[in-house]
Design a protein around this motif. Structure first.
Motif, PDB file in Angstrom:
ATOM      1  N   VAL A  44       0.972  -1.308   0.006  1.00  0.00           N
ATOM      2  CA  VAL A  44      -0.167  -0.023  -0.034  1.00  0.00           C
ATOM      3  C   VAL A  44       0.974   1.326  -0.061  1.00  0.00           C
ATOM      4  CG1 VAL A  44      -1.662   1.442   1.116  1.00  0.00           C
ATOM      5  CG2 VAL A  44      -1.827  -1.094   1.208  1.00  0.00           C
ATOM      6  N   VAL A  45       0.546   2.109  -0.859  1.00  0.00           N
ATOM      7  CA  VAL A  45       1.384   3.488  -1.022  1.00  0.00           C
ATOM      8  C   VAL A  45       0.415   4.598  -0.803  1.00  0.00           C
ATOM      9  CG1 VAL A  45       2.494   5.230  -2.581  1.00  0.00           C
ATOM     10  CG2 VAL A  45       3.413   2.637  -2.345  1.00  0.00           C
ATOM     11  N   ASP A  46       0.509   5.094   0.397  1.00  0.00           N
ATOM     12  CA  ASP A  46      -0.028   6.378   0.891  1.00  0.00           C
ATOM     13  C   ASP A  46       0.260   7.815  -0.012  1.00  0.00           C
ATOM     14  OD1 ASP A  46      -1.958   8.254   2.250  1.00  0.00           O
ATOM     15  OD2 ASP A  46      -1.338   7.204   4.271  1.00  0.00           O
ATOM     16  N   ASN A  47      -0.500   8.427  -0.642  1.00  0.00           N
ATOM     17  CA  ASN A  47      -0.167   9.432  -1.399  1.00  0.00           C
ATOM     18  C   ASN A  47      -0.594  10.802  -0.508  1.00  0.00           C
ATOM     19  OD1 ASN A  47      -0.719  10.925  -4.802  1.00  0.00           O
ATOM     20  ND2 ASN A  47       1.284  10.578  -3.479  1.00  0.00           N
ATOM     21  N   ASP A  48      -0.922  10.579   0.690  1.00  0.00           N
ATOM     22  CA  ASP A  48      -1.051  11.564   1.976  1.00  0.00           C
ATOM     23  C   ASP A  48       0.045  11.537   2.707  1.00  0.00           C
ATOM     24  OD1 ASP A  48      -1.870  13.680   3.427  1.00  0.00           O
ATOM     25  OD2 ASP A  48      -3.233  12.335   4.560  1.00  0.00           O
ATOM     26  N   LYS A  49       0.808  12.816   2.604  1.00  0.00           N
ATOM     27  CA  LYS A  49       1.999  13.125   3.117  1.00  0.00           C
ATOM     28  C   LYS A  49       1.844  12.817   4.802  1.00  0.00           C
ATOM     29  CE  LYS A  49       1.710  18.004   3.409  1.00  0.00           C
ATOM     30  NZ  LYS A  49       2.648  19.467   3.008  1.00  0.00           N
ATOM     31  N   ASN A  50       0.741  13.009   5.128  1.00  0.00           N
ATOM     32  CA  ASN A  50       0.508  12.716   6.720  1.00  0.00           C
ATOM     33  C   ASN A  50       0.212  11.318   7.233  1.00  0.00           C
ATOM     34  OD1 ASN A  50       0.539  15.760   7.271  1.00  0.00           O
ATOM     35  ND2 ASN A  50      -1.393  15.851   6.498  1.00  0.00           N
ATOM     36  N   GLY A  51       0.351  10.441   6.164  1.00  0.00           N
ATOM     37  CA  GLY A  51       0.211   8.988   6.446  1.00  0.00           C
ATOM     38  C   GLY A  51      -1.260   8.643   6.871  1.00  0.00           C
ATOM     39  N   THR A  52      -2.207   9.229   6.554  1.00  0.00           N
ATOM     40  CA  THR A  52      -3.632   8.830   7.208  1.00  0.00           C
ATOM     41  C   THR A  52      -3.766   7.263   6.900  1.00  0.00           C
ATOM     42  OG1 THR A  52      -4.483   9.640   5.216  1.00  0.00           O
ATOM     43  CG2 THR A  52      -4.442  11.104   6.914  1.00  0.00           C
ATOM     44  N   ALA A  53      -3.572   6.618   5.980  1.00  0.00           N
ATOM     45  CA  ALA A  53      -3.549   5.182   5.713  1.00  0.00           C
ATOM     46  C   ALA A  53      -3.159   4.463   6.711  1.00  0.00           C
ATOM     47  CB  ALA A  53      -3.625   4.783   4.322  1.00  0.00           C
ATOM     48  N   ARG A  54      -2.014   4.734   7.342  1.00  0.00           N
ATOM     49  CA  ARG A  54      -1.225   3.735   8.306  1.00  0.00           C
ATOM     50  C   ARG A  54      -2.238   3.029   9.282  1.00  0.00           C
ATOM     51  NH1 ARG A  54       4.254   3.905   9.156  1.00  0.00           N
ATOM     52  NH2 ARG A  54       4.432   6.109   8.165  1.00  0.00           N
ATOM     53  N   ARG A  55      -2.838   3.720   9.917  1.00  0.00           N
ATOM     54  CA  ARG A  55      -3.797   2.956  10.892  1.00  0.00           C
ATOM     55  C   ARG A  55      -4.703   1.783  10.268  1.00  0.00           C
ATOM     56  NH1 ARG A  55      -7.651   6.875  14.702  1.00  0.00           N
ATOM     57  NH2 ARG A  55      -5.420   7.630  14.986  1.00  0.00           N
ATOM     58  N   VAL A  56      -5.171   2.250   9.134  1.00  0.00           N
ATOM     59  CA  VAL A  56      -5.861   1.074   8.318  1.00  0.00           C
ATOM     60  C   VAL A  56      -4.970  -0.116   8.080  1.00  0.00           C
ATOM     61  CG1 VAL A  56      -7.035   0.477   6.124  1.00  0.00           C
ATOM     62  CG2 VAL A  56      -7.631   2.685   7.231  1.00  0.00           C
ATOM     63  N   VAL A  57      -3.634   0.168   7.544  1.00  0.00           N
ATOM     64  CA  VAL A  57      -2.712  -0.764   7.322  1.00  0.00           C
ATOM     65  C   VAL A  57      -2.396  -1.652   8.730  1.00  0.00           C
ATOM     66  CG1 VAL A  57      -0.606  -1.493   6.298  1.00  0.00           C
ATOM     67  CG2 VAL A  57      -1.657   0.296   5.189  1.00  0.00           C
ATOM     68  N   GLU A  58      -2.136  -1.121   9.542  1.00  0.00           N
ATOM     69  CA  GLU A  58      -1.788  -1.484  10.708  1.00  0.00           C
ATOM     70  C   GLU A  58      -2.889  -2.604  11.098  1.00  0.00           C
ATOM     71  OE1 GLU A  58       1.180  -1.953  12.223  1.00  0.00           O
ATOM     72  OE2 GLU A  58       1.990  -0.491  10.536  1.00  0.00           O
ATOM     73  N   GLN A  59      -4.084  -2.113  11.068  1.00  0.00           N
ATOM     74  CA  GLN A  59      -5.193  -2.745  11.533  1.00  0.00           C
ATOM     75  C   GLN A  59      -5.367  -4.227  10.719  1.00  0.00           C
ATOM     76  OE1 GLN A  59      -9.002  -0.805  11.353  1.00  0.00           O
ATOM     77  NE2 GLN A  59     -10.255  -2.521  11.001  1.00  0.00           N
ATOM     78  N   ILE A  60      -5.339  -3.928   9.593  1.00  0.00           N
ATOM     79  CA  ILE A  60      -5.490  -5.263   8.506  1.00  0.00           C
ATOM     80  C   ILE A  60      -4.170  -6.014   8.825  1.00  0.00           C
ATOM     81  CG2 ILE A  60      -5.639  -6.171   6.209  1.00  0.00           C
ATOM     82  CD1 ILE A  60      -7.968  -4.655   7.138  1.00  0.00           C
ATOM     83  N   LYS A  61      -3.009  -5.543   8.850  1.00  0.00           N
ATOM     84  CA  LYS A  61      -1.916  -6.652   9.219  1.00  0.00           C
ATOM     85  C   LYS A  61      -1.768  -7.550  10.332  1.00  0.00           C
ATOM     86  CE  LYS A  61       3.189  -5.407   8.590  1.00  0.00           C
ATOM     87  NZ  LYS A  61       3.988  -4.233   8.715  1.00  0.00           N
ATOM     88  N   ASP A  62      -2.620  -7.213  11.379  1.00  0.00           N
ATOM     89  CA  ASP A  62      -2.794  -7.867  12.546  1.00  0.00           C
ATOM     90  C   ASP A  62      -3.331  -9.260  12.170  1.00  0.00           C
ATOM     91  OD1 ASP A  62      -1.604  -5.984  13.977  1.00  0.00           O
ATOM     92  OD2 ASP A  62      -3.154  -5.394  14.796  1.00  0.00           O
ATOM     93  N   THR A  63      -4.269  -9.244  11.076  1.00  0.00           N
ATOM     94  CA  THR A  63      -4.751 -10.634  10.653  1.00  0.00           C
ATOM     95  C   THR A  63      -4.666 -11.108   9.434  1.00  0.00           C
ATOM     96  OG1 THR A  63      -6.778  -9.354  10.246  1.00  0.00           O
ATOM     97  CG2 THR A  63      -6.801 -10.436  12.562  1.00  0.00           C
TER      98      THR A  63
END
Length: 304
Positions: A44-63
């Protein structure tokens, strides 16, 4: 006993401030049928410099059943994000690179179908149908009539449902043109240049992707805007691909035909109240004005 080493396929998703749709996309990717001949990773490449998608990826990553990687591309634009995806895929030693948009979700057989088609036809690039829907879950039991049979050679290839061999970028050094960052068409341009360099392409009718249409895109206003900007993009792409002077007679003829067709559909709507005729009229009027704006270099940066 040594663990066998399988070629890596990278499923790549560019995203920008659409967390709900990204969650749906990644959840569907995690439900894809596994390939018994490949190792699958998701990038996943987040094109928002503030990294707003990081939380979503971390959530999915666990499972996640696949290795999931995340990166931020601070340079805004479609081409910039896609180039970063390719860079990340190559870094993770991917032999095959697949693209899907963050507002889409794949049929469970999408991955294995694309890989099988690449092997069967010994092809470099494979693309497939994108089905618009208001739903967020695959309609796997519904028969989809694809616009082309498997084996068809498509004229243009979009990046919202595609898989290609790494040689496309590793050997040819083709990248997405950032001139298209905010107007779209960077994918048509990218794969067109790849084809001209001798890379082969094919259509796979069974590798289905669903595109979720949100509420704000279901209006007549958005219908006009989408086809208006799309027509501008067609002119820009034509000028870059062929010749500026040739664009004038080509698109003036097309604009005249669209305008006439729009007027006829509008008259038919007045007498029949057929909403489909009204939508056709809107699309054709939008294309007419878009062609003219494109010829006059009036550019609307739809994705900025």
């Amino acid at each position: 006993m040594n663990t066998p080493i399988y070629p890596i396929v990278a499923i790549c998703v560019a995203t920008y401030k659409r967390p709900e749709l990204l969650i749906n996309c990644l959840n569907a990717i995690m439900q894809l049928d596994r390939s018994d001949k490949h190792e699958t990773i998701v990038i996943v490449v987040d094109n928002d410099k503030n990294g707003t998608a990081r939380r979503v990826v971390e959530q999915i990553k666990d499972t996640s059943k696949y290795n999931l990687f995340y990166a931020v591309e601070k340079s805004r634009g479609l081409a910039s994000a896609r180039n970063r995806l390719i860079k990340e895929a190559i870094k993770h030693k991917a032999e095959f690179i697949g693209f899907i948009d963050d507002d889409e979700f794949p049929h469970p057989k999408w991955l294995t179908s694309h890989l099988a088609t690449i092997q069967e036809y010994n092809i470099d690039i494979v693309t497939g149908p994108v089905i618009s829907t208001f739903e967020t879950k695959p309609m796997n039991n519904i028969k989809i009539k694809a616009k082309h049979p498997t084996g068809y050679i498509p004229r243009n290839i979009a990046a919202n449902n595609v898989m290609f061999k790494k040689d496309l970028v590793a050997k040819s050094e083709i990248i997405f043109n950032t001139d298209f960052n905010f107007i779209g068409g960077e994918d048509f341009d990218f794969f067109d240049r790849a084809t001209k360099k001798g890379f082969s392409k094919i259509w796979n009718a069974d590798a289905i992707v669903y595109e979720t249409i949100p509420e704000e895109r279901r209006t007549k206003k958005y219908l006009f805007f989408r086809h208006f900007t799309g027509a501008i993009n067609n002119v820009v792409y034509y000028k870059a691909k062929k010749n500026v002077l040739l664009a004038w007679p080509h698109f003036l003829i097309k604009a005249s035909g669209k305008f006439l067709g729009a007027f006829i559909d509008l008259i038919l709507f007045i007498f029949t109240f057929d909403k489909y005729k009204l939508e056709k009229s809107i699309v054709k009027f939008a294309s007419t004005f878009g062609y003219l704006c494109g010829l006059l270099n009036i550019i609307v940066e739809r994705y900025r």
